[in-house]
Write a protein that holds these residues in place. Structure first.
Motif, PDB file in Angstrom:
ATOM      1  N   TYR A  17       0.815  -1.217   0.000  1.00  0.00           N
ATOM      2  CA  TYR A  17       0.000   0.000   0.000  1.00  0.00           C
ATOM      3  C   TYR A  17       0.847   1.265   0.000  1.00  0.00           C
ATOM      4  N   LEU A  18       2.162   1.112   0.233  1.00  0.00           N
ATOM      5  CA  LEU A  18       3.050   2.264   0.296  1.00  0.00           C
ATOM      6  C   LEU A  18       3.797   2.522  -1.002  1.00  0.00           C
ATOM      7  N   TRP A  23      -3.525   3.676  -5.101  1.00  0.00           N
ATOM      8  CA  TRP A  23      -3.671   4.995  -4.488  1.00  0.00           C
ATOM      9  C   TRP A  23      -2.395   5.802  -4.379  1.00  0.00           C
ATOM     10  N   VAL A  24      -1.258   5.157  -4.360  1.00  0.00           N
ATOM     11  CA  VAL A  24      -0.022   5.910  -4.245  1.00  0.00           C
ATOM     12  C   VAL A  24       0.809   5.751  -5.512  1.00  0.00           C
ATOM     13  N   THR A  25       1.860   6.544  -5.595  1.00  0.00           N
ATOM     14  CA  THR A  25       2.722   6.493  -6.778  1.00  0.00           C
ATOM     15  C   THR A  25       3.500   5.178  -6.815  1.00  0.00           C
ATOM     16  N   TYR A  26       3.483   4.525  -7.957  1.00  0.00           N
ATOM     17  CA  TYR A  26       4.233   3.284  -8.136  1.00  0.00           C
ATOM     18  C   TYR A  26       5.727   3.566  -8.024  1.00  0.00           C
ATOM     19  N   ARG A  27       6.428   2.724  -7.260  1.00  0.00           N
ATOM     20  CA  ARG A  27       7.870   2.909  -7.086  1.00  0.00           C
ATOM     21  C   ARG A  27       8.617   1.699  -7.651  1.00  0.00           C
ATOM     22  N   SER A  28       9.451   1.967  -8.604  1.00  0.00           N
ATOM     23  CA  SER A  28      10.272   0.926  -9.223  1.00  0.00           C
ATOM     24  C   SER A  28      11.462   0.610  -8.321  1.00  0.00           C
ATOM     25  N   ASN A  29      12.272  -0.374  -8.711  1.00  0.00           N
ATOM     26  CA  ASN A  29      13.476  -0.691  -7.946  1.00  0.00           C
ATOM     27  C   ASN A  29      14.424   0.507  -7.894  1.00  0.00           C
ATOM     28  N   ALA A  30      14.512   1.233  -8.999  1.00  0.00           N
ATOM     29  CA  ALA A  30      15.361   2.426  -9.019  1.00  0.00           C
ATOM     30  C   ALA A  30      14.819   3.486  -8.054  1.00  0.00           C
ATOM     31  N   ASP A  31      13.492   3.624  -8.018  1.00  0.00           N
ATOM     32  CA  ASP A  31      12.870   4.568  -7.083  1.00  0.00           C
ATOM     33  C   ASP A  31      13.171   4.177  -5.642  1.00  0.00           C
ATOM     34  N   LEU A  32      13.144   2.866  -5.370  1.00  0.00           N
ATOM     35  CA  LEU A  32      13.410   2.385  -4.020  1.00  0.00           C
ATOM     36  C   LEU A  32      14.870   2.617  -3.626  1.00  0.00           C
ATOM     37  N   SER A  68       9.003  10.513   9.502  1.00  0.00           N
ATOM     38  CA  SER A  68       9.490  11.300   8.366  1.00  0.00           C
ATOM     39  C   SER A  68       9.286  10.553   7.051  1.00  0.00           C
ATOM     40  N   LEU A  69       9.520   9.244   7.078  1.00  0.00           N
ATOM     41  CA  LEU A  69       9.320   8.429   5.875  1.00  0.00           C
ATOM     42  C   LEU A  69       7.864   8.446   5.437  1.00  0.00           C
ATOM     43  N   LEU A  70       6.951   8.225   6.370  1.00  0.00           N
ATOM     44  CA  LEU A  70       5.532   8.198   6.026  1.00  0.00           C
ATOM     45  C   LEU A  70       5.052   9.565   5.536  1.00  0.00           C
ATOM     46  N   SER A  71       5.513  10.619   6.185  1.00  0.00           N
ATOM     47  CA  SER A  71       5.126  11.967   5.754  1.00  0.00           C
ATOM     48  C   SER A  71       5.627  12.239   4.343  1.00  0.00           C
ATOM     49  N   PHE A  72       6.817  11.769   4.034  1.00  0.00           N
ATOM     50  CA  PHE A  72       7.387  11.934   2.690  1.00  0.00           C
ATOM     51  C   PHE A  72       6.553  11.185   1.653  1.00  0.00           C
ATOM     52  N   LEU A  73       6.218   9.929   1.956  1.00  0.00           N
ATOM     53  CA  LEU A  73       5.474   9.100   1.002  1.00  0.00           C
ATOM     54  C   LEU A  73       4.106   9.675   0.686  1.00  0.00           C
ATOM     55  N   PHE A  74       3.471  10.319   1.694  1.00  0.00           N
ATOM     56  CA  PHE A  74       2.104  10.811   1.503  1.00  0.00           C
ATOM     57  C   PHE A  74       2.040  12.319   1.305  1.00  0.00           C
ATOM     58  N   SER A  75       3.178  12.925   1.007  1.00  0.00           N
ATOM     59  CA  SER A  75       3.183  14.357   0.717  1.00  0.00           C
ATOM     60  C   SER A  75       2.590  14.599  -0.666  1.00  0.00           C
TER      61      SER A  75
END
Length: 301
Positions: A17-18, A23-32, A68-75
């Motif tokens: 879900y993250l 609902w959220v932006t898809y994150r590829s391996n490069a994004d991760l 901080s991580l969660l706030s970043f992901l849902f900004s």
């Protein structure tokens, strides 16, 4: 020290879900890889994306930075693509099931609607995550950039966590903004500047038990803060002080306007790009303004 229960977010049923649609932006391996580097886990482990996200959460939790991580992901910045699809009414938008979470409806003002949809997405995802966490008799709760995992019984009594916006928070945001300057991400600096002032105003209003609808209207927040703290100019004031306060209000409105027209939550090709010097000026001005309002608030409460 943050709650030990944040380790429950390492569950891959939750990490999906993250980092994945709908609902959220898809994150590829490069994004991760990029996400991990930003939060102190430059080489996240795992044979697939879900496990690599679990690795990032584990490392972030170990350093006490899960909030901080969660706030970043849902900004709004990070949700920009899906938000734009939703606001454009795209037939390809996968943001299904959030209409009921857009509590007061859209306003037609893009800068406000972006914040409304971002908040709706966050509450929708929290609902899904809590369906998993309830088997551990806990739930995830959030207000603004504050996050916590509490027992279900505690959650009934406490609707939001209480984490005061203070000098430490301002310092942290300044540090993040300086990192963005080094990376050349000037639009993000604009967003952080606007966000800082907004959250400081909301904190001051909360300190003084002033109810305020959270709709992203900084001018409205400022007027309430000025009235609450007795900052409206009077004939008894030195003319120079009156002039200073007037310019202070003008700077506040300008920062809000810069975010509305130039911030990175927008995809408009017509917005004016700012350069490093102006971005740094904007960041420092927002920090100075926020510190000033906090000091006035400390005299008042």
């Amino acid at each position: 020290m943050e709650s030990e229960s944040f380790e429950l977010l390492e569950n891959t049923d939750i990490t999906t879900y993250l980092i994945d649609r709908p609902w959220v932006t898809y994150r590829s391996n490069a994004d991760l890889d990029s996400l991990g580097a930003r939060f102190g886990s430059p080489n996240p482990e795992g044979s697939n994306r879900l496990l690599r996200m679990s690795s990032i959460i584990r490392a972030t939790h170990a350093s006490g930075r899960t909030e901080s991580l969660l706030s970043f992901l849902f900004s709004p910045v990070q949700l920009r693509l899906v938000i734009n699809e939703y606001l454009a009414g795209s037939q390809f938008s996968q943001l299904k099931g959030i209409d009921e979470f857009v509590l007061n409806g859209l306003t037609g003002d893009e800068s406000k609607d972006i914040l409304i949809v971002a908040d709706a997405i966050k509450r929708r995802v929290i609902k899904e995550i809590n369906e998993i966490l309830r088997y551990s008799n806990v739930e995830l709760i959030s207000s603004g950039n504050s996050w916590n995992i509490v027992s279900v019984d505690e959650g009934i009594k406490i609707s939001v966590p209480t984490k005061r916006i203070n000098a430490g928070y301002i310092s942290d945001l300044l540090s993040q903004g300086l990192d963005d300057l080094k990376d050349g991400d000037f639009d993000s600096v604009v967003t952080k500047s606007r966000t800082l002032i907004e959250e400081v105003f909301l904190q001051i209003l909360a300190d003084n038990n002033v109810e305020c609808k959270r709709n992203g209207d900084i001018s409205k927040y400022r007027n309430l803060v000025v009235r609450t703290l007795g900052m409206r100019p009077s004939q008894e004031w030195n003319p120079r002080i009156t002039k200073m306060i007037s310019h202070l209000n003008a700077i506040t409105d300008l920062i809000a306007e810069m975010r509305n027209k130039n911030g990175d939550a927008h995809a408009s090709s017509e917005r004016v790009k700012i350069q490093a010097a102006e971005a740094e000026l904007l960041l420092n001005a927002s920090v100075s303004l926020s510190t000033y309002y906090f000091r006035i608030n400390d005299r008042h409460v």
